[in-house]
Write a protein that holds these residues in place. Sequence first.
Motif, PDB file in Angstrom:
ATOM      1  N   GLU A 260       0.829  -1.206   0.000  1.00 58.92           N
ATOM      2  CA  GLU A 260       0.000   0.000   0.000  1.00 58.92           C
ATOM      3  C   GLU A 260       0.862   1.253   0.000  1.00 58.92           C
ATOM      4  O   GLU A 260       0.533   2.245  -0.675  1.00 58.92           O
ATOM      5  CB  GLU A 260      -0.918  -0.013   1.210  1.00 58.92           C
ATOM      6  N   HIS A 261       1.960   1.214   0.720  1.00 57.58           N
ATOM      7  CA  HIS A 261       2.851   2.362   0.756  1.00 57.58           C
ATOM      8  C   HIS A 261       3.477   2.620  -0.619  1.00 57.58           C
ATOM      9  O   HIS A 261       3.568   3.769  -1.078  1.00 57.58           O
ATOM     10  CB  HIS A 261       3.934   2.125   1.804  1.00 57.58           C
ATOM     11  N   ILE A 262       3.900   1.567  -1.322  1.00 57.92           N
ATOM     12  CA  ILE A 262       4.500   1.704  -2.658  1.00 57.92           C
ATOM     13  C   ILE A 262       3.468   2.215  -3.667  1.00 57.92           C
ATOM     14  O   ILE A 262       3.760   3.091  -4.511  1.00 57.92           O
ATOM     15  CB  ILE A 262       5.091   0.359  -3.111  1.00 57.92           C
ATOM     16  N   LEU A 265       2.970   5.913  -3.180  1.00 58.61           N
ATOM     17  CA  LEU A 265       4.101   6.683  -3.718  1.00 58.61           C
ATOM     18  C   LEU A 265       4.000   6.812  -5.251  1.00 58.61           C
ATOM     19  O   LEU A 265       4.271   7.884  -5.819  1.00 58.61           O
ATOM     20  CB  LEU A 265       5.422   6.026  -3.317  1.00 58.61           C
ATOM     21  N   ARG A 266       3.620   5.741  -5.936  1.00 53.04           N
ATOM     22  CA  ARG A 266       3.475   5.791  -7.398  1.00 53.04           C
ATOM     23  C   ARG A 266       2.356   6.748  -7.809  1.00 53.04           C
ATOM     24  O   ARG A 266       2.494   7.507  -8.772  1.00 53.04           O
ATOM     25  CB  ARG A 266       3.203   4.393  -7.929  1.00 53.04           C
ATOM     26  N   LYS A 267       1.245   6.695  -7.092  1.00 52.23           N
ATOM     27  CA  LYS A 267       0.132   7.581  -7.396  1.00 52.23           C
ATOM     28  C   LYS A 267       0.535   9.048  -7.218  1.00 52.23           C
ATOM     29  O   LYS A 267       0.230   9.915  -8.057  1.00 52.23           O
ATOM     30  CB  LYS A 267      -1.055   7.239  -6.505  1.00 52.23           C
ATOM     31  N   LYS A 268       1.265   9.331  -6.183  1.00 60.00           N
ATOM     32  CA  LYS A 268       1.730  10.691  -5.953  1.00 60.00           C
ATOM     33  C   LYS A 268       2.721  11.131  -7.024  1.00 60.00           C
ATOM     34  O   LYS A 268       2.730  12.303  -7.462  1.00 60.00           O
ATOM     35  CB  LYS A 268       2.377  10.762  -4.566  1.00 60.00           C
ATOM     36  N   PHE A 269       3.555  10.195  -7.476  1.00 64.26           N
ATOM     37  CA  PHE A 269       4.516  10.510  -8.538  1.00 64.26           C
ATOM     38  C   PHE A 269       3.797  10.890  -9.841  1.00 64.26           C
ATOM     39  O   PHE A 269       4.180  11.861 -10.532  1.00 64.26           O
ATOM     40  CB  PHE A 269       5.442   9.311  -8.758  1.00 64.26           C
ATOM     41  N   GLU A 270       2.745  10.165 -10.230  1.00 63.23           N
ATOM     42  CA  GLU A 270       1.986  10.476 -11.437  1.00 63.23           C
ATOM     43  C   GLU A 270       1.286  11.835 -11.308  1.00 63.23           C
ATOM     44  O   GLU A 270       1.235  12.630 -12.274  1.00 63.23           O
ATOM     45  CB  GLU A 270       0.953   9.377 -11.708  1.00 63.23           C
ATOM     46  N   GLU A 271       0.744  12.123 -10.165  1.00 60.13           N
ATOM     47  CA  GLU A 271       0.103  13.426  -9.966  1.00 60.13           C
ATOM     48  C   GLU A 271       1.113  14.561 -10.087  1.00 60.13           C
ATOM     49  O   GLU A 271       0.822  15.618 -10.675  1.00 60.13           O
ATOM     50  CB  GLU A 271      -0.574  13.455  -8.598  1.00 60.13           C
ATOM     51  N   ASP A 272       2.319  14.361  -9.561  1.00 61.53           N
ATOM     52  CA  ASP A 272       3.359  15.389  -9.671  1.00 61.53           C
ATOM     53  C   ASP A 272       3.781  15.594 -11.132  1.00 61.53           C
ATOM     54  O   ASP A 272       4.041  16.746 -11.561  1.00 61.53           O
ATOM     55  CB  ASP A 272       4.570  15.003  -8.816  1.00 61.53           C
TER      56      ASP A 272
END
Length: 288
Positions: A260-262, A265-272
């Motif tokens: 869930e943590h990984i 992090l991926r979802k936040k990276f795509e939003e950025d």
Amino acid sequence: MRKVTSKMAPTKWTRANDKACVIPEGFTVLPLKFYSDTKAQHSLYAKEHKVRAENCPHRPLDKTLFVLNIPPYCSEDVVKQLFSQFGPVKSVELGDHPGSFHSGPKLSKHFTPAQKQCFKVGYIVFHNRSSVAAAKSHPHNVALVVCSTQHTVKTGVPKWIQQYKDAFVQPDKLQGIVDDFMKNFDKKKEKEEERQRKEVEQQKDDEEGWVKVTRGPKGNKARPRSEAANKRAIQKEMRKKKRKELLNFYTWQHKNTQKEHIAELRKKFEEDKQRIALLRAQRKFRPY
């Protein structure tokens, strides 16, 4: 005619009778008789106590005699009287088998279970070293006498009658024995509590577990650890371990938390990435 008398020289066997009989393993045979005029005799086996693994201050290696095959009718007082002819005896210990016996203050017979009537082993501690050598060199044709006119030992029916009488204790005498025992117990408990209290005061540590180290009387650093400090450190480690176990009790739970943590992090990276592309598009120069 003149009468000629010749004195025969003592034989080798006669001379050997005056010496000690030593059997394998270094044991000296000590003959034992209940009465001096009886023909039947018993054999004790004695050797110097040399067990290096055993560290008993009340059994010095150079003054202690280890004896096997002691008959049941020989009590500690009788054994002390038998071996006192070799020198002053400091203490006598009897047991069913070799090893460490009861350490500490000697309890009354009313607080100890009845001993088995069997052949025993004994540790005889002398005051002088020469007494052990005298016992080891005792000639095997001279028997040790248990019962004599100076030291009488009861056996048979008189012994059983005496044991039956000793089994009944007066209430006031028994109460005195109990009171003495409880006084000694309370004194020992108070000393132990005082010692623990002093250790706790000297070895106080802070909230983070640091302990102040002081120098000893000779300038050497004293060891800070005590029983109380070790106990507190173990409790602190157990609390830390319990908190970790409560967070991730099962292995699969720990793996799911990592997944869930990984994913987060991926979802936040795509939003950025999308936000950066939008900012670049807004900064494009458009003169018209």
